[in-house]
Design a protein around this motif. Sequence first.
Motif, mmCIF file in Angstrom:
data_model
loop_
_atom_site.group_PDB
_atom_site.id
_atom_site.type_symbol
_atom_site.label_atom_id
_atom_site.label_comp_id
_atom_site.label_asym_id
_atom_site.label_seq_id
_atom_site.Cartn_x
_atom_site.Cartn_y
_atom_site.Cartn_z
ATOM 1 N N PRO A 106 -4.610 -4.808 6.823
ATOM 2 C CA PRO A 106 -4.940 -3.439 7.251
ATOM 3 C C PRO A 106 -5.618 -3.421 8.630
ATOM 4 N N GLU A 107 -6.366 -4.486 8.922
ATOM 5 C CA GLU A 107 -7.050 -4.554 10.235
ATOM 6 C C GLU A 107 -6.012 -4.637 11.362
ATOM 7 N N ALA A 108 -4.988 -5.475 11.151
ATOM 8 C CA ALA A 108 -3.959 -5.627 12.197
ATOM 9 C C ALA A 108 -3.252 -4.289 12.417
ATOM 10 N N PHE A 109 -2.998 -3.556 11.317
ATOM 11 C CA PHE A 109 -2.304 -2.260 11.437
ATOM 12 C C PHE A 109 -3.189 -1.255 12.139
ATOM 13 N N GLU A 110 -4.460 -1.288 11.819
ATOM 14 C CA GLU A 110 -5.455 -0.401 12.438
ATOM 15 C C GLU A 110 -5.498 -0.648 13.955
ATOM 16 N N ARG A 111 -5.495 -1.936 14.278
ATOM 17 C CA ARG A 111 -5.661 -2.344 15.689
ATOM 18 C C ARG A 111 -4.402 -2.039 16.492
ATOM 19 N N ASP A 112 -3.232 -2.335 15.901
ATOM 20 C CA ASP A 112 -1.993 -2.182 16.677
ATOM 21 C C ASP A 112 -0.805 -1.842 15.775
ATOM 22 N N PRO A 113 -0.751 -0.562 15.300
ATOM 23 C CA PRO A 113 0.316 -0.165 14.368
ATOM 24 C C PRO A 113 1.715 -0.389 14.949
ATOM 25 N N ARG A 114 1.828 -0.278 16.292
ATOM 26 C CA ARG A 114 3.144 -0.454 16.923
ATOM 27 C C ARG A 114 3.642 -1.885 16.707
ATOM 28 N N LEU A 115 2.756 -2.865 16.921
ATOM 29 C CA LEU A 115 3.140 -4.283 16.764
ATOM 30 C C LEU A 115 3.560 -4.533 15.329
ATOM 31 N N ILE A 116 2.793 -3.979 14.367
ATOM 32 C CA ILE A 116 3.099 -4.221 12.948
ATOM 33 C C ILE A 116 4.413 -3.555 12.567
ATOM 34 N N TRP A 117 4.662 -2.334 13.094
ATOM 35 C CA TRP A 117 5.943 -1.692 12.791
ATOM 36 C C TRP A 117 7.100 -2.421 13.478
ATOM 37 N N GLU A 118 6.832 -3.037 14.624
ATOM 38 C CA GLU A 118 7.911 -3.830 15.268
ATOM 39 C C GLU A 118 8.279 -5.009 14.385
ATOM 40 N N TRP A 119 7.243 -5.642 13.756
ATOM 41 C CA TRP A 119 7.477 -6.797 12.860
ATOM 42 C C TRP A 119 8.280 -6.352 11.647
ATOM 43 N N TYR A 120 7.865 -5.223 11.041
ATOM 44 C CA TYR A 120 8.590 -4.763 9.848
ATOM 45 C C TYR A 120 9.994 -4.303 10.200
ATOM 46 N N ASN A 121 10.108 -3.692 11.408
ATOM 47 C CA ASN A 121 11.442 -3.270 11.839
ATOM 48 C C ASN A 121 12.367 -4.474 11.951
ATOM 49 N N TRP A 122 11.878 -5.550 12.572
ATOM 50 C CA TRP A 122 12.654 -6.783 12.728
ATOM 51 C C TRP A 122 13.086 -7.282 11.357
ATOM 52 N N ARG A 123 12.173 -7.250 10.384
ATOM 53 C CA ARG A 123 12.513 -7.748 9.033
ATOM 54 C C ARG A 123 13.480 -6.805 8.327
ATOM 55 N N ARG A 124 13.258 -5.471 8.504
ATOM 56 C CA ARG A 124 14.166 -4.513 7.850
ATOM 57 C C ARG A 124 15.592 -4.689 8.380
ATOM 58 N N GLU A 125 15.699 -4.832 9.708
ATOM 59 C CA GLU A 125 17.040 -4.983 10.299
ATOM 60 C C GLU A 125 17.699 -6.269 9.819
ATOM 61 N N LEU A 126 16.910 -7.294 9.647
ATOM 62 C CA LEU A 126 17.448 -8.594 9.176
ATOM 63 C C LEU A 126 17.842 -8.496 7.699
ATOM 64 N N CYS A 135 3.059 15.701 7.305
ATOM 65 C CA CYS A 135 1.677 16.199 7.424
ATOM 66 C C CYS A 135 1.075 15.795 8.763
ATOM 67 N N GLY A 136 1.822 14.969 9.531
ATOM 68 C CA GLY A 136 1.324 14.628 10.863
ATOM 69 C C GLY A 136 0.661 13.260 10.949
ATOM 70 N N SER A 137 0.393 12.629 9.771
ATOM 71 C CA SER A 137 -0.274 11.318 9.799
ATOM 72 C C SER A 137 0.741 10.191 9.929
ATOM 73 N N LEU A 138 0.251 9.046 10.339
ATOM 74 C CA LEU A 138 1.090 7.859 10.541
ATOM 75 C C LEU A 138 1.533 7.290 9.185
ATOM 76 N N LEU A 139 2.800 6.873 9.115
ATOM 77 C CA LEU A 139 3.297 6.201 7.911
ATOM 78 C C LEU A 139 3.059 4.701 8.051
ATOM 79 N N ARG A 140 2.807 4.040 6.909
ATOM 80 C CA ARG A 140 2.668 2.566 6.896
ATOM 81 C C ARG A 140 3.652 2.022 5.867
ATOM 82 N N PRO A 141 3.969 0.730 5.959
ATOM 83 C CA PRO A 141 4.793 0.139 4.892
ATOM 84 C C PRO A 141 4.029 0.208 3.568
ATOM 85 N N HIS A 142 4.757 0.543 2.469
ATOM 86 C CA HIS A 142 4.088 0.567 1.152
ATOM 87 C C HIS A 142 4.114 -0.857 0.621
#
Length: 241
Positions: A55-75, A151-158
């Motif tokens: 959660p700290e990494a997501f808090e600090r840099d949600p873009r980086l974490i979503w880039e990582w999950y995006n890479w995994r989702r695409e794979l 609702c306007g808030s950021l989504l995170r991976p569940h």
Amino acid sequence: MQPGSDLAILRRRIAAAQSITVLTGAGISADSGVPTFRGADGLWRNFRAEDLATPEAFERDPRLIWEWYNWRRELIATKRPNPAHEAVAELERRCERFWLITQNVDGLHRAAGSRKLSEIHGNIWTVRCTGCGTIADNHDVPIAILPFCQCGSLLRPHIVWFGESLFPDDLSQCAAALRRCDVLLVIGTSGVVYPAAGFASVAKETGAFVAEINLDPTPQSSLVDLSLQGRAKEIVPLLLE
Ligand code: BV8
Ligand code: ZN
């Protein structure tokens, strides 16, 4: 095959079992081409999962974490279940009292037909709103690098990150499945991430026959009743013959 071989012993145990529980990790999906976490292919841009899945990494840099999950989702979107996933789904059909506990978030067990399962670390195809808490399936590939809820808030991976507790329903389902099983199969997990790493000893304490299927020995190898060394996609289907 000699009658006393480990494979023959495990086959007999499975055939005679009234209740079977299976615990899987990234190794069962390795044969589908999904990188494991701690193997040679486990890094992304030289980050380890433990550095990003918090959660700290997501808090600090949600873009980086979503880039990582995006890479995994695409794979993962290009990968299919392998014979080991299919054999686990077949085992569910054959054994009345069956439960699958998976640490994997890739969704390949469901794709193979498994229905009686707990995805204890969540699912890469599900998102959760950091504001209103709404949980929803999301198969957008690629997903927007910063996805937002209505609702306007950021989504995170569940997904359950390090330092986050597992979902209470999953924990109680796992406890019941580990307590009641005659046989626990532990397939393709390095046995370092808790609480899943402690599940083999829970089942052992309540009298289950515990077998491990892995390429290599793990910290649990000393406490299991039987270890089969090799690729899951080759070994797991043999357990059903
Ligand atoms: C919790 C989601 C209570 C991410 C994952 C200090 C501080 C804070 C926490 C802790 C701490 N010390 C300990 C903890 C607890 C921590 C933990 O265990 N840390 C470890 C690293 C020491 N656990 C937690 O935080 C858990 N929550 O305990 O809540 C709490 C609350 C607050 C504070 C403390 C405790 C949450 C853990 C969940 C983390 N999320 N995933 C994502 O996926 O995006 S874990 C991640 O690792 C994956 O889910 C993965 O499934 C899991 C385990 O890895 P494996 O599946 O085993 O994969 P791995 O690559 O390691 O191994 C592959 C295996 O397959 C190998 O053995 C290989 O030989 C084998 N193999 C390879 N190919 C094949 C094969 N076998 C057969 N055939 C093949 N072909
Ligand atoms: Zn929301």
